[in-house]
Design an enzyme around this catalytic site. Structure first.
Site, PDB file in Angstrom:
ATOM      1  N   ASN A   1      50.093 -38.024  28.357  1.00 22.97           N
ATOM      2  CA  ASN A   1      50.019 -36.776  27.610  1.00 22.97           C
ATOM      3  C   ASN A   1      50.009 -35.549  28.500  1.00 22.97           C
ATOM      4  O   ASN A   1      50.379 -34.457  28.065  1.00 22.97           O
ATOM      5  CB  ASN A   1      48.765 -36.772  26.716  1.00 22.97           C
ATOM      6  CG  ASN A   1      47.546 -37.316  27.415  1.00 22.97           C
ATOM      7  OD1 ASN A   1      47.536 -38.450  27.871  1.00 22.97           O
ATOM      8  ND2 ASN A   1      46.511 -36.512  27.506  1.00 22.97           N
TER       9      ASN A   1
ATOM     10  N   GLY B   1      45.363 -41.679  16.099  1.00 17.96           N
ATOM     11  CA  GLY B   1      45.490 -42.448  17.326  1.00 17.96           C
ATOM     12  C   GLY B   1      44.201 -43.074  17.797  1.00 17.96           C
ATOM     13  O   GLY B   1      44.183 -44.224  18.252  1.00 17.96           O
TER      14      GLY B   1
ATOM     15  N   GLN C   1      51.970 -40.043  22.164  1.00 12.09           N
ATOM     16  CA  GLN C   1      52.676 -38.899  22.715  1.00 12.09           C
ATOM     17  C   GLN C   1      54.190 -39.095  22.733  1.00 12.09           C
ATOM     18  O   GLN C   1      54.936 -38.134  22.896  1.00 12.09           O
ATOM     19  CB  GLN C   1      52.176 -38.633  24.133  1.00 12.09           C
ATOM     20  CG  GLN C   1      52.348 -37.217  24.620  1.00 12.09           C
ATOM     21  CD  GLN C   1      51.660 -36.194  23.746  1.00 12.09           C
ATOM     22  OE1 GLN C   1      52.302 -35.427  23.035  1.00 12.09           O
ATOM     23  NE2 GLN C   1      50.335 -36.165  23.785  1.00 12.09           N
TER      24      GLN C   1
ATOM     25  N   THR D   1      40.069 -46.738   0.469  1.00 11.32           N
ATOM     26  CA  THR D   1      41.127 -46.321  -0.454  1.00 11.32           C
ATOM     27  C   THR D   1      42.138 -45.450   0.269  1.00 11.32           C
ATOM     28  O   THR D   1      41.777 -44.505   0.979  1.00 11.32           O
ATOM     29  CB  THR D   1      40.523 -45.557  -1.644  1.00 11.32           C
ATOM     30  OG1 THR D   1      39.556 -46.384  -2.285  1.00 11.32           O
ATOM     31  CG2 THR D   1      41.604 -45.172  -2.641  1.00 11.32           C
TER      32      THR D   1
ATOM     33  N   HIS E   1      49.800 -36.214  13.979  1.00 15.55           N
ATOM     34  CA  HIS E   1      49.814 -34.791  14.340  1.00 15.55           C
ATOM     35  C   HIS E   1      50.576 -34.501  15.622  1.00 15.55           C
ATOM     36  O   HIS E   1      50.700 -33.349  16.024  1.00 15.55           O
ATOM     37  CB  HIS E   1      48.381 -34.241  14.431  1.00 15.55           C
ATOM     38  CG  HIS E   1      47.654 -34.624  15.677  1.00 15.55           C
ATOM     39  ND1 HIS E   1      47.422 -33.729  16.698  1.00 15.55           N
ATOM     40  CD2 HIS E   1      47.081 -35.779  16.064  1.00 15.55           C
ATOM     41  CE1 HIS E   1      46.740 -34.320  17.661  1.00 15.55           C
ATOM     42  NE2 HIS E   1      46.522 -35.572  17.296  1.00 15.55           N
TER      43      HIS E   1
ATOM     44  N   CYS F   1      42.274 -32.705  25.088  1.00 16.18           N
ATOM     45  CA  CYS F   1      40.901 -33.219  25.053  1.00 16.18           C
ATOM     46  C   CYS F   1      40.105 -32.786  26.282  1.00 16.18           C
ATOM     47  O   CYS F   1      38.902 -32.956  26.331  1.00 16.18           O
ATOM     48  CB  CYS F   1      40.908 -34.737  24.957  1.00 16.18           C
ATOM     49  SG  CYS F   1      41.656 -35.348  23.430  1.00 16.18           S
TER      50      CYS F   1
END
Length: 370
Positions: free
Chosen positions: A149, A69, A177, A235, A199, A320
């Site tokens: 969130n 994100g 979220q 890559t 995730h 966070c």
């Protein structure tokens, strides 16, 4: 250990992990190579891209794989700033955005861009009219998160996108979220960019995606060879991209399952029965994510409450901001009183939460909140 912090991160779904395993031990070719090994790898990436596009309802070539994100958000903000600065240097966002939006905006302010921060109401909701009032001839981008969130409040993205189109301003939404929790169709929303984080929907950390509407070209954040159709060099990480694709496929199939929402409503009902006026729900009572409860325990400190909930994982704000002892900036922007905000705990449920776990947590809380 009871895990009620799914908004912070989710465990990897077993089916996702199983889909990834073959790419640890085989299919190791470089997708840019023209031989059989490279073709196998490219086919895997193409399939994953199709799965992600299927969840968002867009074209496969409108999906760019990123590291998550934060990279997707930075790509949009800095890419639009660079590519459209000839038109203007004004960006609009909200006061309740994730740091992955707020901090890039602060950076852009240091190099000559102006950023306006639209307020929210007591529910943490942006008023589209407030966005329109801030738009000027210099405005090149509006970025408003799809859902918050911390509180789970879902924003009026479709209405804001219509305003942006009227003024010919690009519109981005950080849906990290929301994706996988509520149905999202990028064309229906009318957005130009949309951020997705793996995730948050049972895929691994370190993988995400960015929807870029066909026909829009912005400067890449990462320069190098022409990967991702020249939009993101490096890559490709086949293993993680396969995992994200599988997670999106599973999410598409599970969107009509309301078990998590029912369990969240049950949890809230139990809390109200046990604590009545000792608790306050922060965020919109209806227009919020089906798995999120941000509850203030009046007269208590959220950190202290969590410390006494032995073997229970939850949060006092977004992941966070863990460890904060002051009121969350999101709750502050909503006008939540300091003494109320300090008692806030975010419980976020997920695919593996059980009714028995909820009952255990309520029982534990009854020993803490007196």
């Amino acid at each position: 250990m009871i895990y009620l912090d799914y908004n912070a991160t989710t465990p990897i779904d077993k089916a996702v992990a199983d889909a990834m395993v073959p790419y640890f031990y085989g299919f190791f070719g470089n997708p840019s190579s023209s031989h059989a090994f490279g073709i196998e790898a490219k086919e895997a990436i193409d399939h994953a891209r199709k799965q992600v596009a299927g969840l968002l309802g867009c074209l496969e070539n409108e999906i760019v794989f990123t590291s998550g994100g934060s990279e997707s958000n930075n790509t949009v903000l800095k890419g639009v700033a660079h590519s459209y600065q000839h038109k203007g240097k004004h960006i609009i966002t909200s006061k309740i955005e994730h740091p992955a939006i707020i901090n890039p905006c602060k950076f852009l302010e240091t190099i000559g861009f102006e950023v306006s921060y639209v307020p929210v109401d007591v529910y943490g909701m942006v008023n589209p009219a407030d966005v329109e009032k801030l738009i000027t001839e210099e405005t090149i981008l509006v970025t408003i998160m799809h859902s918050n969130n911390e509180t789970g409040t879902i924003q009026p993205i479709k209405e804001i996108s219509q305003i942006c189109k009227k003024h010919q301003v690009l519109f981005h939404t950080d849906a990290s979220q929301s994706v996988g929790k509520v149905p999202i169709n990028v064309y229906d929303l009318g957005v130009d960019f949309l951020t997705l984080a793996g995730h948050k929907l049972y895929a691994p950390k370190g993988i995400g995606a960015l929807f870029i509407k066909k026909g829009i070209h912005i400067e890449p954040l990462i320069h190098g060879a022409g990967h991702e159709s020249g939009r993101r060099a490096g890559t490709e990480n086949i293993i993680l991209e396969v995992g994200l694709g599988k997670a999106c496929e599973i999410a598409s199939e599970a969107l009509n399952n309301d078990e998590v929402q029912k369990l969240t409503e049950y949890f809230y009902d139990q809390l109200r029965q046990s604590f009545g006026e000792q608790i306050i729900l922060n965020g919109h009572p209806e227009k919020r994510l089906p798995n999120t409860l941000n509850i203030s325990f009046l007269g208590y400190n959220g950190h202290e409450v969590l410390n006494q909930l032995m073997d229970t994982a939850a949060s006092t704000g977004s992941a966070c901001h863990s460890g904060m002892t002051t009121i969350s900036p999101v709750l502050e922007a909503m006008g939540v009183a300091e003494e109320v905000g300090r008692g806030a705990v975010r419980f976020s449920l997920g695919r593996y939460t059980t009714k028995e776990e909820i009952e255990v947590v309520v029982s534990k809380l009854e020993k803490v909140i007196i």
